[in-house]
Design a protein around this motif. Sequence first.
Motif, PDB file in Angstrom:
ATOM      1  N   ALA A 260       0.719  -1.487  -0.048  1.00 22.78           N
ATOM      2  CA  ALA A 260       0.009   0.066   0.088  1.00 22.78           C
ATOM      3  C   ALA A 260       0.930   1.217  -0.048  1.00 22.78           C
ATOM      4  O   ALA A 260       0.459   2.297  -0.655  1.00 22.78           O
ATOM      5  CB  ALA A 260      -0.997  -0.139   1.340  1.00 22.78           C
ATOM      6  N   LYS A 261       2.076   1.215   0.620  1.00 23.22           N
ATOM      7  CA  LYS A 261       2.881   2.495   0.409  1.00 23.22           C
ATOM      8  C   LYS A 261       3.288   2.766  -0.915  1.00 23.22           C
ATOM      9  O   LYS A 261       3.523   3.864  -0.889  1.00 23.22           O
ATOM     10  CB  LYS A 261       3.953   2.028   1.703  1.00 23.22           C
TER      11      LYS A 261
ATOM     12  N   GLY B  49       0.815   4.001  -3.046  1.00 20.87           N
ATOM     13  CA  GLY B  49       0.434   5.402  -2.871  1.00 20.87           C
ATOM     14  C   GLY B  49      -1.155   5.560  -2.966  1.00 20.87           C
ATOM     15  O   GLY B  49      -1.908   4.797  -2.491  1.00 20.87           O
ATOM     16  N   ASP B  50      -1.379   6.553  -3.940  1.00 19.34           N
ATOM     17  CA  ASP B  50      -3.092   6.549  -4.182  1.00 19.34           C
ATOM     18  C   ASP B  50      -3.365   5.689  -5.345  1.00 19.34           C
ATOM     19  O   ASP B  50      -4.493   5.917  -5.687  1.00 19.34           O
ATOM     20  CB  ASP B  50      -3.345   8.127  -4.670  1.00 19.34           C
ATOM     21  N   GLY B  51      -2.610   4.952  -5.875  1.00 19.78           N
ATOM     22  CA  GLY B  51      -2.915   3.822  -7.064  1.00 19.78           C
ATOM     23  C   GLY B  51      -3.291   2.522  -6.622  1.00 19.78           C
ATOM     24  O   GLY B  51      -3.333   2.478  -5.441  1.00 19.78           O
TER      25      GLY B  51
ATOM     26  N   THR C 156      -3.293  -1.121  -5.473  1.00 20.91           N
ATOM     27  CA  THR C 156      -2.217  -2.002  -4.778  1.00 20.91           C
ATOM     28  C   THR C 156      -2.122  -3.420  -5.638  1.00 20.91           C
ATOM     29  O   THR C 156      -1.112  -4.195  -5.353  1.00 20.91           O
ATOM     30  CB  THR C 156      -2.619  -2.456  -3.142  1.00 20.91           C
TER      31      THR C 156
END
Length: 378
Positions: free
Chosen positions: A34-35, A38-40, A42
């Motif tokens: 998830a890190k 980002g906003d994309g 997973t």
Amino acid sequence: MLRRLVVRRQRPLIHGLGRTSAHRHFRAVVARSAKEAGDGPTAQLLNFDSVRDLPRQDPKADVEVAVTHSDLNFKDGMILLGQKGVVPQWPIVAGIDYAGHVVHSSSTLWKAGDRVVLTGNKAGQHFDGGYSERATCRAEWLIAPPMGRFELAETMAIGTAGVTAAMCVHHLECAGEVKPSHGPVLVTGAAGGLGQVAIALLAARGFEVIASTGRQAALETHLRALGAAEVIGRLEPDTKPLSKQRWAGVIDAVGGSTLAAAIAQTAYRGAIASTGVASGGELLSTVYPFILRGVRLLGVDSTLPWDLEGYPMERERWVEWQRERRIVWELLAESLSPQALALVTAETIGLEHVISYAPRILKGETAGRVVVDVSGGA
């Protein structure tokens, strides 16, 4: 349009599998942390040309499998959503279980065309897993399903959850010496795939089964159809070191305060097969049930014992693991009826749907086993 994953490092060829594959353009679901995402997203469904292009191969793999089916487990949901603490290194092809046919093998254990199943190992977690139309692994991790008993899709309706349930039953009967005449056996987390398979197996083997679930009202009819004699709610936390003796045996897929209460309520010389942490990993109990009632707590680990830092695994341990796996699959073939397996199977989805199903399984919105048709019916 989805972009093909670019891996910026040199990897060794899969040992013994050669440089080419007749199968071109196969699909695989690749998960990222998830890190990193980002906003994309997973996880993405991507196209690949070769198994060598997959991101997390095992350099010791010596078998390539054409995957037909996989399944969706709680752990798969965590991986697809990029959660911490499950995958040591990203990206990875998710899917901890898979079934299919051997395409290439440099091992004497398997030949092209063999039907094989992989459950409860390092696939989809440490190395690329079953959400791919092609997968590679070590020959020792595979097992042949009982001939003529289960179709490949049915082996994934069983999957890690069902294999672990069968291991729990085997542990209760053998190490725990629990018999139907001793009294009722409690199954906690009964709404999940493991719990449902455990109910069906125990009932088929003559046990009186008490099913415990937080969805008592919604699933009582279903769990009784699987063989439960009674359906109760969740066990309340029990602060007494020794409570009323209620259970000759317990299969616990919940852990935490539920396991502690079950231990306190287990009858003299009874046994508990523990294999879950849905309610937490801490265990607040006392030694009194063990030293005053002779209660036995049996840990059940369905993963092949191997050292992440060293190869090869001790031959003796691998032989014992294979022997137990064969016993477990024979138990499933003997005691899991087609009717029960159909009841356990919640639904079948396509490979393109596993990403959207990940949040559902983590929220407990699926009751039973979810089979993934990886090959699209091919």
